[in-house]
Scaffold this active site. Structure first.
Site, PDB file in Angstrom:
ATOM      1  N   THR A 164     131.728  40.872  71.101  1.00  9.07           N
ATOM      2  CA  THR A 164     131.465  41.030  69.673  1.00  9.07           C
ATOM      3  C   THR A 164     130.085  40.408  69.492  1.00  9.07           C
ATOM      4  O   THR A 164     129.751  39.448  70.194  1.00  9.07           O
ATOM      5  CB  THR A 164     132.504  40.293  68.798  1.00  9.07           C
ATOM      6  OG1 THR A 164     132.442  38.898  69.099  1.00  9.07           O
ATOM      7  CG2 THR A 164     133.934  40.787  69.050  1.00  9.07           C
ATOM      8  N   HIS A 165     129.279  40.976  68.629  1.00 12.17           N
ATOM      9  CA  HIS A 165     127.879  40.537  68.478  1.00 12.17           C
ATOM     10  C   HIS A 165     127.122  40.640  69.794  1.00 12.17           C
ATOM     11  O   HIS A 165     126.149  39.909  70.006  1.00 12.17           O
ATOM     12  CB  HIS A 165     127.802  39.095  67.954  1.00 12.17           C
ATOM     13  CG  HIS A 165     128.720  38.801  66.809  1.00 12.17           C
ATOM     14  ND1 HIS A 165     128.365  38.977  65.497  1.00 12.17           N
ATOM     15  CD2 HIS A 165     130.013  38.387  66.803  1.00 12.17           C
ATOM     16  CE1 HIS A 165     129.390  38.670  64.716  1.00 12.17           C
ATOM     17  NE2 HIS A 165     130.403  38.310  65.493  1.00 12.17           N
ATOM     18  N   SER A 286     109.539  58.334  86.711  1.00 10.08           N
ATOM     19  CA  SER A 286     108.296  58.081  85.995  1.00 10.08           C
ATOM     20  C   SER A 286     107.146  58.661  86.811  1.00 10.08           C
ATOM     21  O   SER A 286     107.192  58.683  88.036  1.00 10.08           O
ATOM     22  CB  SER A 286     108.111  56.576  85.817  1.00 10.08           C
ATOM     23  OG  SER A 286     106.743  56.250  85.740  1.00 10.08           O
ATOM     24  N   GLU A 299     119.115  58.255  76.105  1.00 10.21           N
ATOM     25  CA  GLU A 299     118.081  58.011  75.087  1.00 10.21           C
ATOM     26  C   GLU A 299     117.910  59.214  74.166  1.00 10.21           C
ATOM     27  O   GLU A 299     117.705  59.056  72.959  1.00 10.21           O
ATOM     28  CB  GLU A 299     116.754  57.659  75.766  1.00 10.21           C
ATOM     29  CG  GLU A 299     116.794  56.281  76.388  1.00 10.21           C
ATOM     30  CD  GLU A 299     115.637  56.026  77.336  1.00 10.21           C
ATOM     31  OE1 GLU A 299     115.452  54.892  77.731  1.00 10.21           O
ATOM     32  OE2 GLU A 299     114.919  56.992  77.686  1.00 10.21           O
TER      33      GLU A 299
END
Ligand code: ARG
Length: 469
Positions: A164-165, A286, A299
């Site tokens: 959580t968080h 890349s 993404e």
């Protein structure tokens, strides 16, 4: 013929009352063929049903209806195989289809538009399109749900820190974590079916806005097109696009759900987490950094969520404040709808591949559960079972955590003699708790206990094998 005479370029269905040509800039702004052209299969289907009804009711001669229907059917085939194509300079899809029909049949084609307006026609086309898009999307959601269930079965027993968080909270089964998405998708599927059901009503027969004086039979057209009924108010029928908003709303929520898992995979595939290895087949490299393996699919899902949510906002703004009934603003409903459908058709298969090929790393998850205090609640619960009020136990374990942090150790490193100063209840002999038994102990229905998750898996499988949402 005024129609052809007045066309600056391309076909149009009006012009009799105009003496001046339309400005080319205006034509360009007004023209929707570039994006609504894809509606032709539904436009033709709607026209065939309409003509069938016109013939049956005797509003047009049955023999004329037959020629128009035969012409539309032949046109459908020719468009499908590319033998003919829509005029890219036509005003819109309705114009382009009717123009092709006119070229084929001559003046009798002009009877097709009896008792019909493009306003009820376009609303019908979009509802027909949306119905198929929803069915297709539902199939995709189902497949993704199946992929989540398969992963949950494959990874059964693997434990990771539940957060959580984004802070370690309590150990959970990876299967439990994955199944959380199954249920989000289940609600997405239910919402989408609901939306498709509500949209499945016939606007045709509303005319431009007020209905028509011809003795049409809307129920018959609805039946021919597989609608569950008719739109009850002609002004509402031509002027609301709430079904498009709902559809895109369902899609936006679906994308939002996907974006959450996408974000988790992005985090989990970093060296810092290392919980997952994404397959080469779903990652990219890349151009400068040879070592890179980027989670582009995740993404893009995250990014495209913004795009679909934007469409939802856009659509609401298009409809907002429009006086009844039809306004040309409505033409702006199509691009966001189509783009939403296209986006999901691109996203879902890639997302499914990404999940199906993800390699979850049990060792890294186990390592991150070491000295992470995620069993602190279990220690407090143990004290409660010895008779201590929970609030007091919370304080005791809090002090234990502070003690451990100061020494750079974990709760699991505390020996019996270290425990007793915190509470004499520990004298009863606290065996300690590993993350696995911590998860196992959460037996409540819907919890992360092994048996509870098994039950959840069974329910999920049952839903998948049952009727569509
Ligand atoms: N292309 C138009 C649309 O999408 C079709 C309806 C045109 N109606 C009209 N009254 N100009 O809304």
């Amino acid at each position: 013929m005024a129609v052809a005479d007045h066309a600056a370029s391309g076909a149009r269905l009006w012009g009799g009352r105009f003496s001046e040509r339309t400005d080319e800039a205006v034509d360009r702004l007004n023209r929707s063929i570039a994006f609504d052209g894809r509606l032709w299969p539904w436009d033709i289907r709607g026209s065939i049903a309409h003509t069938t009804m016109l013939g049956e009711t005797g509003i047009i001669e049955p023999s004329d209806a037959d020629s128009i229907i035969a012409g539309l059917q032949a046109l459908e085939q020719d468009l499908a195989c590319g033998a003919v194509s829509l005029d890219p300079a036509a005003e819109d899809v309705h114009t382009a289809v009717e123009d092709l029909l006119r070229r084929r049949l001559g003046p009798v084609a002009g009877r097709l538009h009896t008792a019909r307006s493009r306003n009820d026609q376009v609303a019908t086309d979009v509802r027909l399109y949306l119905r198929e898009a929803a069915a297709d999307l539902l199939g995709g959601i189902r497949e993704l749900q199946r992929t989540f269930v398969e992963a949950a079965e494959r990874e059964f027993g693997v434990v990771l820190p539940g957060c959580t968080h984004l802070q370690h909270a309590q150990p959970v089964l990876l299967s439990h974590h994955l199944l959380a998405y199954f249920w989000m998708l289940q609600r997405d599927a239910e919402r989408l079916s609901e939306c498709a059901r509500r949209a499945n009503r016939l606007p045709l027969g509303a005319g431009a806005l007020a209905g028509t004086g011809f003795p049409i039979n809307r129920r018959r057209v609805a039946e021919l097109l597989g609608f569950d009924g008719i739109c009850e108010n002609s002004m509402d029928a031509v002027s609301d696009r709430d079904f498009v908003v709902e559809f895109v709303g369902c899609a936006a929520l679906l994308m939002t759900h996907l974006s959450r898992f996408a974000e988790e995979l992005i985090l989990w595939s970093t060296p810092e987490f290392g919980y997952v290895r994404l397959s080469d087949a779903v990652t990219t490299g890349s151009s400068i950094m040879p070592q890179k393996k980027n989670p582009d699919v995740a993404e893009l899902v995250r990014g495209k969520t913004g795009r679909v949510c934007g469409h939802l906002t856009g659509l609401l703004m298009v409809i907002k404040g429009q006086p009844l009934a039809y306004n040309k603003d409505m033409q702006e409903d199509k691009e966001p709808l189509f783009d939403t459908v296209d986006t999901l058709q691109a996203v879902l298969p890639a997302f499914i591949r990404m999940l199906a090929t993800a390699e979850f790393r049990r060792d890294r998850m186990a390592a991150s559960l070491t000295r992470d205090f995620s069993t602190a609640t279990d220690v407090a619960d143990w004290l409660v079972r010895q008779g201590m009020p929970f609030r007091e136990a919370h304080g005791v374990v809090g002090r234990m955590v502070r003690h451990c942090e100061e020494r750079g150790i974990g709760l699991e490193d505390l020996k019996q003699s270290d425990l007793e100063p915190f509470s004499e209840l520990f004298r009863a002999g606290f065996a300690g708790l590993d993350p696995e038994s911590s998860a196992r102990s959460r037996t409540s229905e819907g919890g992360t206990g092994h048996d509870a998750v098994r039950l959840q898996l069974d329910r999920a499988l049952e839903l998948l094998s049952g009727a569509p949402a």
